[in-house]
Design an enzyme around this catalytic site. Sequence first.
Site, PDB file in Angstrom:
ATOM      1  N   SER A   5       0.688  -1.056  -0.039  1.00 45.25           N
ATOM      2  CA  SER A   5       0.042  -0.059   0.091  1.00 45.25           C
ATOM      3  C   SER A   5       1.017   1.280  -0.063  1.00 45.25           C
ATOM      4  O   SER A   5       2.115   1.157   0.557  1.00 45.25           O
ATOM      5  CB  SER A   5      -0.661   0.167   1.395  1.00 45.25           C
ATOM      6  OG  SER A   5      -0.141   0.078   2.392  1.00 45.25           O
ATOM      7  N   GLY A  37       2.010   2.012   3.597  1.00 45.32           N
ATOM      8  CA  GLY A  37       2.942   1.331   4.015  1.00 45.32           C
ATOM      9  C   GLY A  37       4.364   1.628   3.384  1.00 45.32           C
ATOM     10  O   GLY A  37       5.486   1.761   4.124  1.00 45.32           O
ATOM     11  N   GLY A  38       4.299   1.642   2.038  1.00 42.13           N
ATOM     12  CA  GLY A  38       5.523   2.150   1.359  1.00 42.13           C
ATOM     13  C   GLY A  38       6.093   3.480   2.050  1.00 42.13           C
ATOM     14  O   GLY A  38       7.317   3.527   1.929  1.00 42.13           O
ATOM     15  N   GLU A  68       6.870  -0.215  -4.589  1.00 43.89           N
ATOM     16  CA  GLU A  68       5.738  -0.184  -5.507  1.00 43.89           C
ATOM     17  C   GLU A  68       4.519  -0.270  -4.768  1.00 43.89           C
ATOM     18  O   GLU A  68       4.193  -0.992  -4.154  1.00 43.89           O
ATOM     19  CB  GLU A  68       5.839  -1.456  -6.314  1.00 43.89           C
ATOM     20  CG  GLU A  68       5.222  -1.529  -7.617  1.00 43.89           C
ATOM     21  CD  GLU A  68       3.801  -2.391  -7.684  1.00 43.89           C
ATOM     22  OE1 GLU A  68       2.827  -2.003  -7.054  1.00 43.89           O
ATOM     23  OE2 GLU A  68       4.057  -3.569  -8.002  1.00 43.89           O
ATOM     24  N   CYS A  75      -1.964  -4.926  -9.010  1.00 43.57           N
ATOM     25  CA  CYS A  75      -1.345  -3.287  -8.741  1.00 43.57           C
ATOM     26  C   CYS A  75      -1.698  -2.761 -10.150  1.00 43.57           C
ATOM     27  O   CYS A  75      -1.813  -1.604 -10.258  1.00 43.57           O
ATOM     28  CB  CYS A  75       0.282  -3.477  -8.704  1.00 43.57           C
ATOM     29  SG  CYS A  75       0.867  -4.530  -7.557  1.00 43.57           S
TER      30      CYS A  75
END
Lengths: 524, 524
Positions: B240, B243-244, B263, B300
Amino acid sequence: MITGAILIGSEERTSANTFDAVNPATGAAIGPPFAEAGANDVTDACALAAAAFPVFRDLAPADRAAFLERIADAIAAIGDPLIDRATAETGLPRARIEGERGRTIGQLRLFAQVVREGAWMDVTIDPALPDRAPLPRPDLRRVHVGVGPVAVFGASNFPLAFSVAGGDTASAFAAGCPVVVKGHPAHPGTTDLVARAIRQAVVDSGLPEGVFSCLPGTTNDLGGALVADPRIKAVGFTGSRGGGLALVRIANSRPEPIPVYAEMSSINPVILFPAAAAARGAELGRAYVASLTQGAGQFCTNPGLVIALAGSDLDAFEASAASALREAAAQPMLTPGIHRNFEQGVDALAGHPAVRVVARGPVGDGINQAQGALFATDADAFAADPALGHEVFGSSSIVVRAADMDAVAALVTGLEGQLTATLLFDEADEPLVAPLIPLLAEKAGRVLANGWPTGVEVSHAMVHGGPFPATSDGRSTSVGALAIERFLRPVCYQNIPDRLLPPALRDANPYAVARRVDGVMQPA
Amino acid sequence: MITGAILIGSEERTSANTFDAVNPATGAAIGPPFAEAGANDVTDACALAAAAFPVFRDLAPADRAAFLERIADAIAAIGDPLIDRATAETGLPRARIEGERGRTIGQLRLFAQVVREGAWMDVTIDPALPDRAPLPRPDLRRVHVGVGPVAVFGASNFPLAFSVAGGDTASAFAAGCPVVVKGHPAHPGTTDLVARAIRQAVVDSGLPEGVFSCLPGTTNDLGGALVADPRIKAVGFTGSRGGGLALVRIANSRPEPIPVYAEMSSINPVILFPAAAAARGAELGRAYVASLTQGAGQFCTNPGLVIALAGSDLDAFEASAASALREAAAQPMLTPGIHRNFEQGVDALAGHPAVRVVARGPVGDGINQAQGALFATDADAFAADPALGHEVFGSSSIVVRAADMDAVAALVTGLEGQLTATLLFDEADEPLVAPLIPLLAEKAGRVLANGWPTGVEVSHAMVHGGPFPATSDGRSTSVGALAIERFLRPVCYQNIPDRLLPPALRDANPYAVARRVDGVMQPA
């Protein structure tokens, strides 16, 4: 000829706020007054750059190469006024500035070659496999393209080679990225002359005016606004650790973060091995000081640290270096601020309880003179205080005595990232050298033998970069052909009809570049 | 076979804290209990990885390639238990998991080829020019080497291809970087099986145990500690945006910041052109929903946005899509949390005053079922509220009606960075398509024609990346051969005697790689 204007594409602007160029050797202002660029100028330059980007990005390689060569020609055509001005604004010797001009022009020509050859596009084609089971493979074609407008910050210490038309600008242009330069306030007249040369090349090449703009100024706010502008997609910077990290912070807090290539801080360790110290310690000591004091020590790759085994051979090296330093003429530093920081750094080392002052250079006549400084300490003290490993920009260096090669290896392991690491050794030292090379390669972008780190070749194989804090991005170099990669990104096209593809990817290969087809390299 | 242990190199550890695997289709726990890794486990895994790095980095390419192939073989050798476990833990269909296993194994074999061929080393040699005036040129040799230990975060939606032995791990290994995996808690048994396969390959290849460790766990603290460990030099993540970005923040605030390849977030715009809409709108509407609902939309590259000209042809496309969606069977999502986020995202769109609900899919039997959702709005409303352009992970998509092609171009210009952009067109549309391709190439890592973005080929030319926020580093790809470059850095050797150089740079070229010598490519 030098008007002190802000250059926004083809437009020249003045400002109510101005600043002066100063000759650091005399403190005298050199006219004309230079306009301070402001927030509106940033906005307008970036808007023009964004508008120019699609055209400039898609230029045929030969046309972009010709543009780079026109810049080189235009800089050469300025002639003596450029040399005179840069010498006056920096206090650097005339021969050094002439050499730097040659380097700058050569750098532009190298990137022209790189652009023409086209390997930077990394053209890669996986042809369709319509009959593959269980699923067909589509036609996939990849090319590297410019990231978008780039902000370049001129460095103080190379008014030509790392400034307006220096390596950052040349490699960004090569990648197809328009450039907005924040000119360094220490050499605004040099900046003006070179910026006009680029602008002339833009006109002569029939390019959109926004391919290049130049914003003179003295404030951090100006640089910050440039990095924060949403149209800027990458940043090139050479300067202090504090300055580089400030730009990184601004870039990271944008709604769309962007890469910052900041070349910042390095003390460039030199390891002197026993047989070399025994055979030619005195000679190496003199060469060390020659490298250390060149250009008042104002090189990113200045040898700020020597590590060697304690003993009489190191004593001889040190004595020879001390004697050479006492005879090395003082030179003016680039700016009063740089000189002040140098003096503070030297004073802190001189006052450090674990540090011995080996020698100081002559005091020098006039203002802003760098009085060289050579210090010594031992491995334990160096390891105990990280401050001893911080860069003092200028001709200051410290010799660290280690008890044995394990202590040398431990010192190397404890170092921060560096631009360079130097090994001084004779053949008999090689068994000791071999295990250190991989350690040093982890710490530095360039590992060199039996030379001095000052002197950075502009070529295909050069790496002028290194792990943090030498740079903010240890995967890159700011000098040499590879520098173009900083300003590129890959794009893949899937099943796009040939006539709609970018020319570089078409079957006919109109740019005649080498391509990887179905995994196999095909020469141009 | 599955023990639920923490794998620190060759050591297996248990923990007082455990968590369960859950079948998302039933809510049932699947044994055994899995140990929660903690801070000590992070420290020990990273210490082992750092110790293994010099050996693994300097392995001959053929040996590292053989290691990758042993991993592929070991995963294949697990057989049905791997398929059964991954199916149970993800709710994904068996055929999908089998396909993903093939992809994962193929990916490892592709990187083995890449490693053997050696282009990734980019060996570049500028021979010495001792007689050059005014200064001689030293011998300069450059090679790319691994950056150091890499942290890899398994993704929930590809339990094999983007998880323990997925593209991040395969490319990091290919680059010579040891890997510490933070296993995704949604498929810990799958993680365990694959981690043991890698560990077996480490043993069978005679490599230091620290080349691979695997830390199962459910907490953000675990991932944060891993990224913060000073021995970790880069991070691979798929998940997400929140999160990234959290990992990017941790990486940027380390004393030594490191690159994070996250990503994250993409809505993958699809542009439907008029002639295609007229000729085959209904057919395209069905194909759109097939792509949208595949794997419950948990890709994605899911097509979350369609842009087209308002009119009866778009009405027909939309009606066909609506009808297809109503017949698309509901599927369980990967986790209750993902399902909850999906429902919240869909509810927000459904309640948006400017958004019309075109159709919903069937409700589905059982828990965690993704009920597909198709929305519509117009260009002005879409442009006015950035929230309408945010990813809703799952089978939710929005059709945006534009008045003319200028409005389409304006919508494209306003988009955030994307993984993909899709063009649906017929030959008559090409005059309209041509000007949009460069705009889309600025926004996305992959531009595709007359297909659907789901389906990412693992090949040389693939780019699975894109400008922020599609990824945290738009200069990279996480799928395909180019992914290796994320974990490499250049090192230059100057005047180092041949016998002390890394083998790849020696005159004899023992790895038989292509080299650039004095600027000219020489084939292997």
